[in-house]
Write an enzyme that holds these catalytic residues in place. Sequence first.
Site, short mmCIF file in Angstrom:
data_model
loop_
_atom_site.label_atom_id
_atom_site.label_comp_id
_atom_site.label_asym_id
_atom_site.label_seq_id
_atom_site.Cartn_x
_atom_site.Cartn_y
_atom_site.Cartn_z
N HIS A 195 -3.60 -4.86 0.19
CA HIS A 195 -3.05 -5.40 1.44
C HIS A 195 -3.21 -6.92 1.47
O HIS A 195 -4.21 -7.42 2.02
CB HIS A 195 -3.80 -4.83 2.65
N CYS A 217 0.83 -1.21 0.00
CA CYS A 217 0.00 0.00 0.00
C CYS A 217 0.86 1.26 0.00
O CYS A 217 1.41 1.60 -1.03
CB CYS A 217 -1.00 -0.02 1.14
N GLU A 222 -1.91 -9.01 3.30
CA GLU A 222 -1.83 -9.57 4.66
C GLU A 222 -3.20 -9.90 5.24
O GLU A 222 -3.32 -10.79 6.09
CB GLU A 222 -1.06 -8.63 5.59
N1 GLN Z 1 -1.90 6.72 2.62
C1 GLN Z 1 -1.98 5.96 1.42
C2 GLN Z 1 -3.32 6.14 0.71
O1 GLN Z 1 -4.25 6.61 1.31
C3 GLN Z 1 -1.71 4.51 1.71
C4 GLN Z 1 -2.75 3.88 2.55
C5 GLN Z 1 -2.30 2.60 3.19
O2 GLN Z 1 -1.11 2.32 3.25
N2 GLN Z 1 -3.24 1.83 3.71
O3 GLN Z 1 -3.47 5.79 -0.42
#
Ligand code: GLN
Length: 516
Positions: A488, A366, A490
Amino acid sequence: MSGLGKGITAASIGRILKNRGYSVTAVKIDPYLNIDAGTMNPGQHGEVFILSDGGEVDLDLGNYERFLDIDLTSDHNITTGKIYRSVIEKERRGEFLGETVQIIPHITEEIKSRIRAAAHDATAGNGQADICLVEVGGTVGDIESMPFLEAVRQMRGELPDKDTLLIHVTLFPEDSMGDLKTKPTQHSVKALRELGLHAEIIVGRGERPIASQIKRKISAFCDLAQQAVISAATVPDIYQVPMEMEKEGIAEVLFQYLRLDPKSADASWYSIVSREYTSRVHVGIVSKYGVEDVYMSIKEALKHAGRALSTEVTITWLDAERYEESQLAELDGILIPGGFGPRGLDGKIGALRYARSRRIPLLGLCLGFQLAVVEFSRNVLGWEDATSAEMGQGRHVITLLPDQEGIPDLGGTMRLGNYPVNLKKDTLAMQIYGQKEIVERHRHRYEVNPACIPDLEKGGLVFSGVWKDRMEICEIPGHPFFLATQFHPEFRSRPTKPSPPFVGFVEACRARRSRR
Ligand code: GLN
């Protein structure tokens, strides 16, 4: 009280029932006023877990999904905020027909109906569950949890005798002589009694097992059989907890009380989580948070992948604002997790650069994916001022998602939950997943700036996973393992189904270690 291990206890009990052929689902009750965990600081409250329907929920739901191998929905996390919101909305619609709206019965009815709905929810796991675990968060005696405990009391009276079983999880602290103290348990049992609740099983948490003379004392004081006092001492690996509780005889107490017969005896869980380690790797996670609970699912996903490869994964948490480059040199792999805001930006970019240029296995998740693109833009394309729009001024290689423009609320408004991703042929992504289309869970507001994609690709960055014109995975051909995902992975990893990017990453770490 919180942090005691109620979630792991409940999830382990669920596993024990599931191993005997019963389908199990779970509901977590959080007595706070927030609608969900989405707006809560993970540094204080731990990870925000993301469900397939996009629910931003308490991390205990992650434990339920991992232990029970089921997919839950947001309706399985009940909060005071959700309960009051729906009761007040009903009041405004006039549904209470002029009644005075009160905690009892209106709030308690809402709680009970939500528990029932979640128990009968056929989407969770394999159809409607035989058994529903209901975890009441918080502490007995807290003002916040009163309506929930009252709802539990009412529900126990309404349902047929012995269709409900109450388990009380308490702390057995140690005194300076090393003796376990029973007083907190005696007091909390008394507090429960005052609320009209009587526990059939007491699970005693502590650093050491509870000796039988202490069990005898609890049994006498709390009106339950000695076999119903279950010792749950801390063990190094949470996945061993079901086995430890089995040894304490909890299964017999459960089955006898609920008048159930074991339908089968599935030992596969035990063989998966007890697989011996034959090698070891050392992974560094670079983030602005120092608390492990913030990245609970990542820690677990590394463990699942490690078990599958018989490789023990040791994690070092590196503070993005303070770590030394010499610490990176000791690692077999680097992981840059998700996150928000500019704090620790330079440290994360530095670690990405180190991993890319020194050919160290890297997994970016992410924010880690977005920063991999930023680092590549700065140091390969030579765009020195490249950054993400989230971080401030500069050339924005990461921009706000088009539909995120002008959204005022922060809760539940990101791109959340399951979305498909198409993988490209002859890429690392395709190799690790072994299929063309995958589905993973998301939580983000920003994405790769579509205007920059041609230059990034010309420079050698491969976007090996895409959904329509959105970039979902990037990798660097020729590097032993450099993979970053906008999603994600995970959150879908389970001991029984380790996540492919994690398996690929740990395997690459192991290969690097053996070459050193
Ligand atoms: N801050 C980034 C976004 O909003 C990544 C978000 C995250 O890592 N969950 O896209």
